[in-house]
Design a protein around this motif. Structure first.
Motif, PDB file in Angstrom:
ATOM      1  N   ILE A   1       0.856  -1.180   0.000  1.00 35.70           N
ATOM      2  CA  ILE A   1       0.000   0.000   0.000  1.00 35.70           C
ATOM      3  C   ILE A   1       0.892   1.230   0.000  1.00 35.70           C
ATOM      4  O   ILE A   1       1.773   1.379   0.859  1.00 35.70           O
ATOM      5  N   ILE A   2       0.686   2.092  -0.979  1.00 33.17           N
ATOM      6  CA  ILE A   2       1.487   3.316  -1.112  1.00 33.17           C
ATOM      7  C   ILE A   2       0.605   4.495  -0.752  1.00 33.17           C
ATOM      8  O   ILE A   2      -0.466   4.692  -1.339  1.00 33.17           O
ATOM      9  N   VAL A   3       1.055   5.289   0.220  1.00 30.24           N
ATOM     10  CA  VAL A   3       0.276   6.401   0.751  1.00 30.24           C
ATOM     11  C   VAL A   3       0.929   7.717   0.338  1.00 30.24           C
ATOM     12  O   VAL A   3       2.103   7.951   0.619  1.00 30.24           O
ATOM     13  N   GLY A   4       0.175   8.584  -0.316  1.00 28.15           N
ATOM     14  CA  GLY A   4       0.703   9.895  -0.664  1.00 28.15           C
ATOM     15  C   GLY A   4       0.330  10.320  -2.060  1.00 28.15           C
ATOM     16  O   GLY A   4      -0.001   9.479  -2.916  1.00 28.15           O
ATOM     17  N   ALA A   5       0.401  11.640  -2.314  1.00 33.18           N
ATOM     18  CA  ALA A   5      -0.043  12.167  -3.600  1.00 33.18           C
ATOM     19  C   ALA A   5       1.013  13.003  -4.305  1.00 33.18           C
ATOM     20  O   ALA A   5       0.716  13.663  -5.286  1.00 33.18           O
ATOM     21  N   GLY A   6       2.237  12.975  -3.818  1.00 30.71           N
ATOM     22  CA  GLY A   6       3.286  13.773  -4.434  1.00 30.71           C
ATOM     23  C   GLY A   6       4.042  13.020  -5.522  1.00 30.71           C
ATOM     24  O   GLY A   6       3.724  11.878  -5.869  1.00 30.71           O
ATOM     25  N   ILE A   7       5.081  13.658  -6.036  1.00 28.59           N
ATOM     26  CA  ILE A   7       5.877  13.062  -7.109  1.00 28.59           C
ATOM     27  C   ILE A   7       6.516  11.756  -6.652  1.00 28.59           C
ATOM     28  O   ILE A   7       6.539  10.761  -7.386  1.00 28.59           O
ATOM     29  N   SER A   8       7.033  11.732  -5.423  1.00 24.76           N
ATOM     30  CA  SER A   8       7.690  10.512  -4.936  1.00 24.76           C
ATOM     31  C   SER A   8       6.707   9.346  -4.878  1.00 24.76           C
ATOM     32  O   SER A   8       7.045   8.212  -5.240  1.00 24.76           O
ATOM     33  N   ALA A   9       5.487   9.599  -4.416  1.00 27.23           N
ATOM     34  CA  ALA A   9       4.488   8.536  -4.336  1.00 27.23           C
ATOM     35  C   ALA A   9       4.206   7.948  -5.708  1.00 27.23           C
ATOM     36  O   ALA A   9       4.152   6.718  -5.885  1.00 27.23           O
TER      37      ALA A   9
ATOM     38  N   GLU B   1      -9.105  13.873  -2.597  1.00 27.19           N
ATOM     39  CA  GLU B   1      -9.298  13.656  -4.032  1.00 27.19           C
ATOM     40  C   GLU B   1      -8.169  14.369  -4.781  1.00 27.19           C
ATOM     41  O   GLU B   1      -7.670  15.412  -4.341  1.00 27.19           O
ATOM     42  N   LEU B   2      -7.772  13.822  -5.902  1.00 33.68           N
ATOM     43  CA  LEU B   2      -6.673  14.404  -6.665  1.00 33.68           C
ATOM     44  C   LEU B   2      -7.181  15.414  -7.684  1.00 33.68           C
ATOM     45  O   LEU B   2      -8.240  15.222  -8.283  1.00 33.68           O
ATOM     46  N   ARG B   3      -6.409  16.471  -7.837  1.00 34.02           N
ATOM     47  CA  ARG B   3      -6.738  17.490  -8.840  1.00 34.02           C
ATOM     48  C   ARG B   3      -5.600  17.526  -9.847  1.00 34.02           C
ATOM     49  O   ARG B   3      -4.521  18.033  -9.586  1.00 34.02           O
ATOM     50  N   TRP B   4      -5.863  16.926 -11.013  1.00 35.70           N
ATOM     51  CA  TRP B   4      -4.837  16.868 -12.051  1.00 35.70           C
ATOM     52  C   TRP B   4      -4.893  18.120 -12.920  1.00 35.70           C
ATOM     53  O   TRP B   4      -5.956  18.517 -13.370  1.00 35.70           O
TER      54      TRP B   4
ATOM     55  N   GLN C   1      -0.711   3.958 -18.156  1.00 34.62           N
ATOM     56  CA  GLN C   1      -0.719   3.055 -19.296  1.00 34.62           C
ATOM     57  C   GLN C   1      -0.797   1.598 -18.858  1.00 34.62           C
ATOM     58  O   GLN C   1      -1.395   0.755 -19.546  1.00 34.62           O
ATOM     59  N   ARG C   2      -0.226   1.291 -17.698  1.00 35.28           N
ATOM     60  CA  ARG C   2      -0.234  -0.083 -17.197  1.00 35.28           C
ATOM     61  C   ARG C   2      -1.433  -0.363 -16.284  1.00 35.28           C
ATOM     62  O   ARG C   2      -1.543  -1.447 -15.718  1.00 35.28           O
ATOM     63  N   GLY C   3      -2.282   0.655 -16.095  1.00 34.80           N
ATOM     64  CA  GLY C   3      -3.503   0.457 -15.332  1.00 34.80           C
ATOM     65  C   GLY C   3      -3.349   0.449 -13.830  1.00 34.80           C
ATOM     66  O   GLY C   3      -4.239  -0.019 -13.116  1.00 34.80           O
ATOM     67  N   VAL C   4      -2.243   0.979 -13.309  1.00 33.95           N
ATOM     68  CA  VAL C   4      -2.034   0.974 -11.857  1.00 33.95           C
ATOM     69  C   VAL C   4      -2.207   2.357 -11.229  1.00 33.95           C
ATOM     70  O   VAL C   4      -2.171   2.491  -9.999  1.00 33.95           O
ATOM     71  N   LEU C   5      -2.411   3.373 -12.059  1.00 33.06           N
ATOM     72  CA  LEU C   5      -2.605   4.723 -11.514  1.00 33.06           C
ATOM     73  C   LEU C   5      -4.074   4.886 -11.127  1.00 33.06           C
ATOM     74  O   LEU C   5      -4.828   5.651 -11.730  1.00 33.06           O
ATOM     75  N   VAL C   6      -4.472   4.155 -10.107  1.00 28.71           N
ATOM     76  CA  VAL C   6      -5.862   4.152  -9.647  1.00 28.71           C
ATOM     77  C   VAL C   6      -5.870   4.608  -8.189  1.00 28.71           C
ATOM     78  O   VAL C   6      -5.394   3.899  -7.303  1.00 28.71           O
ATOM     79  N   ARG C   7      -6.409   5.787  -7.956  1.00 25.78           N
ATOM     80  CA  ARG C   7      -6.414   6.349  -6.611  1.00 25.78           C
ATOM     81  C   ARG C   7      -7.566   5.778  -5.791  1.00 25.78           C
ATOM     82  O   ARG C   7      -8.701   5.685  -6.249  1.00 25.78           O
TER      83      ARG C   7
END
Length: 377
Positions: free
Chosen positions: A187-195, A215-218, A265-271
């Motif tokens: 489990i990865i926690v965080g919304a910054g570049i490192s996360a 919630e994320l604001r892109w 692209q790999r389907g893992v960027l799911v918040r």
């Protein structure tokens, strides 16, 4: 213990501290010699104190997979460009060597490892001197340039049940490589570049679940010049008011980068929303669902490494220090660089230069005497 006398003490030898030291050198300040420890130094002098045992600042501790081609935010130190390097070379090998060469090239004579315990006023005179107390001695100085950054103060949010977790918990500060999690549920926690960068990396060898508090604001526009200016302005306003600096994304939102695009692209960027509590084998989500986990990686940022400034009593009720143009509003003998809007490498270089310019103005003003000082005003 008798104090060594210098004009400027620079605390920290990362990007901001070395920038300040370089600019002091250019303005005619010289590093205090070892013999000055028990005597008054002559002429304009400075000393750089660093808690690390070797040059390189935080770069020497970054994870091994961070390569020169993927590192975010490198900017050369003033007066000496980063030497050409293999793009595949680890940043934690190339950049500390660069910092080492920089210190020797400009004869900055950084003293390390030196742990600064506290910075305090010598007396009630607002034009008097400051005392810097360390584990190796005491320094009496006219100005302090604090450039301690954030790396040594990783932020760990408190969540119920954290102490019961039977898996591994670690902060980005302690991350080494994705291989440590091969075949696990992370489990990865965080919304910054490192996360996002580590989500992309770890998800190639492990099953990942990405959670964020909000919630994320892109921002589809990318992190261009306008976005950078907006981020800096937002953080500048926060520190001027004495608020904690906060993160860039709290001002501008998230921007697309190579890691986000790859993960998408790999389907893992799911918040997913932040879990409500931690249990021995995983976490409990807001809807009651249990998510199993072998490890929890906290990519939750860092806080300013400034506990040694506590004796100056500058913290506001909001938890920050009031700073304008890199200078403490309530203690003008103190500069905080690599803090707030100058946390970036470009900002750190400018902040080091601007701090030294302000010191030169102060020195000229003091030397002018009351009569000329009135004329200047």
């Amino acid at each position: 213990m008798e104090a060594a006398h210098v004009d400027v003490v620079v605390i920290g030898a990362g990007q901001a501290g070395l920038s300040a030291a370089y600019n002091l050198r250019r303005r005619g300040f010289v590093p205090a010699a070892p013999g000055d420890i028990l005597s008054q130094a002559s002429g304009r002098s400075f000393v750089v104190l660093d808690a690390e045992s070797a040059p390189g600042g935080a770069w020497q501790h970054r994870w091994e997979s961070l390569r020169m081609e993927t590192v975010n935010g490198i900017h050369e130190l003033p007066g000496f460009a980063v030497p050409p390097a293999d793009p595949r070379a680890p940043a934690r090998a190339v950049l500390p060597a660069y910092f080492d060469e920089y210190e020797r090239r400009f004869d900055l004579r950084v003293r390390r490892p030196v742990e600064v315990h506290r910075v305090e006023r010598e007396d009630a005179d607002p034009r008097g001197r400051l005392r810097v107390v360390t584990d190796t001695g005491v320094w009496s100085t006219r100005w302090v340039i604090n450039a301690t950054g954030t790396w040594r103060r990783p932020f760990w949010p408190h969540y119920p049940g954290a102490e019961t977790f039977t898996g591994r918990q670690l902060h980005v500060h302690d991350y080494v490589s994705a291989g440590d999690f091969a075949g696990q549920r992370v489990i990865i926690v965080g919304a910054g570049i490192s996360a996002i960068q580590l989500l992309d990396e770890i998800s190639r060898v492990a099953d990942t679940l990405w959670v964020t508090r909000d919630e994320l604001r892109w921002d589809a526009g990318g992190f261009d010049t306008a976005a950078r200016i907006a981020a800096i302005a937002g953080v500048e306003e926060r520190v001027r008011r004495g608020l904690p600096p906060g993160s860039v994304i709290s001002v501008t939102g998230l921007h697309w980068n190579r890691w986000a695009e790859s993960a998408q692209q790999r389907g893992v960027l799911v918040r997913h929303p932040m879990f409500e509590r931690i249990e021995p084998g995983g976490v409990r989500m807001p809807d009651g669902r249990f998510e199993r986990a072998d490890a929890i990686l906290w990519a939750t940022g860092f806080r300013a490494d400034i506990p040694h400034l506590a004796p100056l009593a500058l913290r506001t009720a909001a938890g920050g220090i009031r700073v304008a143009n890199g200078r403490a509003i309530d203690e003008p003998r103190l500069f905080l660089i690599g803090y707030g809007p100058s946390q970036s490498t470009v900002g750190a270089n400018r902040a080091g230069r601007d701090a030294v310019r302000a010191i030169m103005t102060d020195a000229t003003f003091s030397a002018a005497g009351p009569r000329e000082a009135v004329a200047r005003a």
